[in-house]
Design a protein around this motif. Structure first.
Motif, PDB file in Angstrom:
ATOM      1  N   ALA A  12       0.830  -1.209   0.000  1.00 22.52           N
ATOM      2  CA  ALA A  12       0.000   0.000   0.000  1.00 22.52           C
ATOM      3  C   ALA A  12       0.868   1.264   0.000  1.00 22.52           C
ATOM      4  O   ALA A  12       0.515   2.259  -0.644  1.00 22.52           O
ATOM      5  CB  ALA A  12      -0.937   0.002   1.204  1.00 22.52           C
ATOM      6  N   GLU A  15       2.004   1.688  -3.381  1.00 26.59           N
ATOM      7  CA  GLU A  15       0.898   2.207  -4.184  1.00 26.59           C
ATOM      8  C   GLU A  15       0.822   3.728  -4.043  1.00 26.59           C
ATOM      9  O   GLU A  15       0.643   4.453  -5.025  1.00 26.59           O
ATOM     10  CB  GLU A  15      -0.437   1.585  -3.776  1.00 26.59           C
ATOM     11  CG  GLU A  15      -1.555   2.085  -4.661  1.00 26.59           C
ATOM     12  CD  GLU A  15      -2.947   1.904  -4.089  1.00 26.59           C
ATOM     13  OE1 GLU A  15      -3.886   2.159  -4.839  1.00 26.59           O
ATOM     14  OE2 GLU A  15      -3.088   1.547  -2.911  1.00 26.59           O
ATOM     15  N   THR A  16       0.974   4.205  -2.829  1.00 24.88           N
ATOM     16  CA  THR A  16       1.002   5.647  -2.595  1.00 24.88           C
ATOM     17  C   THR A  16       2.162   6.275  -3.356  1.00 24.88           C
ATOM     18  O   THR A  16       2.001   7.336  -3.973  1.00 24.88           O
ATOM     19  CB  THR A  16       1.150   5.939  -1.086  1.00 24.88           C
ATOM     20  OG1 THR A  16       0.073   5.301  -0.389  1.00 24.88           O
ATOM     21  CG2 THR A  16       1.153   7.426  -0.806  1.00 24.88           C
ATOM     22  N   ALA A  19       1.291   6.565  -7.016  1.00 24.05           N
ATOM     23  CA  ALA A  19       0.259   7.585  -7.246  1.00 24.05           C
ATOM     24  C   ALA A  19       0.868   8.988  -7.193  1.00 24.05           C
ATOM     25  O   ALA A  19       0.607   9.833  -8.055  1.00 24.05           O
ATOM     26  CB  ALA A  19      -0.861   7.440  -6.219  1.00 24.05           C
ATOM     27  N   SER A  44       4.527  -2.714  -5.782  1.00 27.16           N
ATOM     28  CA  SER A  44       3.227  -2.700  -5.126  1.00 27.16           C
ATOM     29  C   SER A  44       2.384  -3.907  -5.526  1.00 27.16           C
ATOM     30  O   SER A  44       1.807  -4.594  -4.676  1.00 27.16           O
ATOM     31  CB  SER A  44       2.492  -1.396  -5.465  1.00 27.16           C
ATOM     32  OG  SER A  44       1.228  -1.363  -4.856  1.00 27.16           O
ATOM     33  N   TYR A  61      -7.513  -6.313  -1.214  1.00 24.63           N
ATOM     34  CA  TYR A  61      -7.619  -5.241  -2.202  1.00 24.63           C
ATOM     35  C   TYR A  61      -8.202  -3.977  -1.581  1.00 24.63           C
ATOM     36  O   TYR A  61      -7.718  -2.874  -1.842  1.00 24.63           O
ATOM     37  CB  TYR A  61      -8.460  -5.700  -3.399  1.00 24.63           C
ATOM     38  CG  TYR A  61      -8.493  -4.671  -4.502  1.00 24.63           C
ATOM     39  CD1 TYR A  61      -7.388  -4.491  -5.332  1.00 24.63           C
ATOM     40  CD2 TYR A  61      -9.598  -3.849  -4.694  1.00 24.63           C
ATOM     41  CE1 TYR A  61      -7.395  -3.539  -6.329  1.00 24.63           C
ATOM     42  CE2 TYR A  61      -9.614  -2.894  -5.698  1.00 24.63           C
ATOM     43  CZ  TYR A  61      -8.523  -2.745  -6.511  1.00 24.63           C
ATOM     44  OH  TYR A  61      -8.524  -1.785  -7.488  1.00 24.63           O
ATOM     45  N   TRP A  64      -5.516  -2.417   0.605  1.00 22.91           N
ATOM     46  CA  TRP A  64      -4.464  -1.868  -0.261  1.00 22.91           C
ATOM     47  C   TRP A  64      -4.898  -0.528  -0.845  1.00 22.91           C
ATOM     48  O   TRP A  64      -4.166   0.452  -0.773  1.00 22.91           O
ATOM     49  CB  TRP A  64      -4.173  -2.895  -1.350  1.00 22.91           C
ATOM     50  CG  TRP A  64      -3.131  -2.573  -2.363  1.00 22.91           C
ATOM     51  CD1 TRP A  64      -1.787  -2.460  -2.159  1.00 22.91           C
ATOM     52  CD2 TRP A  64      -3.333  -2.373  -3.772  1.00 22.91           C
ATOM     53  NE1 TRP A  64      -1.148  -2.205  -3.355  1.00 22.91           N
ATOM     54  CE2 TRP A  64      -2.078  -2.156  -4.354  1.00 22.91           C
ATOM     55  CE3 TRP A  64      -4.463  -2.380  -4.586  1.00 22.91           C
ATOM     56  CZ2 TRP A  64      -1.914  -1.929  -5.724  1.00 22.91           C
ATOM     57  CZ3 TRP A  64      -4.294  -2.172  -5.950  1.00 22.91           C
ATOM     58  CH2 TRP A  64      -3.035  -1.940  -6.500  1.00 22.91           C
ATOM     59  N   THR A  65      -6.083  -0.500  -1.424  1.00 26.93           N
ATOM     60  CA  THR A  65      -6.553   0.752  -2.029  1.00 26.93           C
ATOM     61  C   THR A  65      -6.906   1.792  -0.975  1.00 26.93           C
ATOM     62  O   THR A  65      -6.700   2.979  -1.194  1.00 26.93           O
ATOM     63  CB  THR A  65      -7.762   0.526  -2.961  1.00 26.93           C
ATOM     64  OG1 THR A  65      -8.815  -0.082  -2.219  1.00 26.93           O
ATOM     65  CG2 THR A  65      -7.386  -0.323  -4.148  1.00 26.93           C
ATOM     66  N   GLY A  68      -3.682   3.309   0.334  1.00 20.10           N
ATOM     67  CA  GLY A  68      -3.138   4.123  -0.756  1.00 20.10           C
ATOM     68  C   GLY A  68      -3.924   5.399  -0.978  1.00 20.10           C
ATOM     69  O   GLY A  68      -3.357   6.480  -1.156  1.00 20.10           O
ATOM     70  N   ALA A  69      -5.248   5.296  -0.953  1.00 15.63           N
ATOM     71  CA  ALA A  69      -6.094   6.477  -1.170  1.00 15.63           C
ATOM     72  C   ALA A  69      -5.940   7.490  -0.044  1.00 15.63           C
ATOM     73  O   ALA A  69      -5.809   8.693  -0.291  1.00 15.63           O
ATOM     74  CB  ALA A  69      -7.555   6.052  -1.306  1.00 15.63           C
TER      75      ALA A  69
END
Length: 107
Positions: A12, A15-16, A19, A44, A61, A64-65, A68-69
């Protein structure tokens, strides 16, 4: 042995990283930020894949999102002077609460 949750949390954060890297790469027109973004994407996804070997895909999932969000939204305020308000941070808090709830019930 590394726990699936550790893989997931590290995934995660990468993922950040990708992004945020999208902003710095300026549409993949800057070499170094573009390479860093692509590498971060790969790490990621690989770590997410490792995590889902032991965790339910729906939980993994969403966590993870969610991480990240939330992290990307906070960094958008800090790094890119995006709008900040109590309401915005309240909704980020709701994302974090959801992630914690999913982690608590993920097994």
């Amino acid at each position: 042995m590394v726990s699936a949750w550790v893989y997931l949390i590290v995934a995660a954060f990468f993922e950040t990283g990708w992004a945020i890297g999208l902003e710095y790469s300026e549409g993949f027109t800057k070499l170094i930020p573009s390479v860093a973004t692509i590498v971060s994407m790969a790490i990621s996804v690989v770590l997410l894949a490792k995590a889902v070997q032991s965790l339910p895909i729906g939980t993994a999932y969403a966590v993870w999102t969610g991480i990240g969000a939330a992290a990307t939204a906070v960094l958008g305020v800090v790094l890119f002077d995006e709008t900040s308000s109590i309401v915005r941070f309240g909704f980020i808090g709701l994302i974090i609460a959801g992630v914690v709830g999913l982690e608590a019930t993920g097994h």
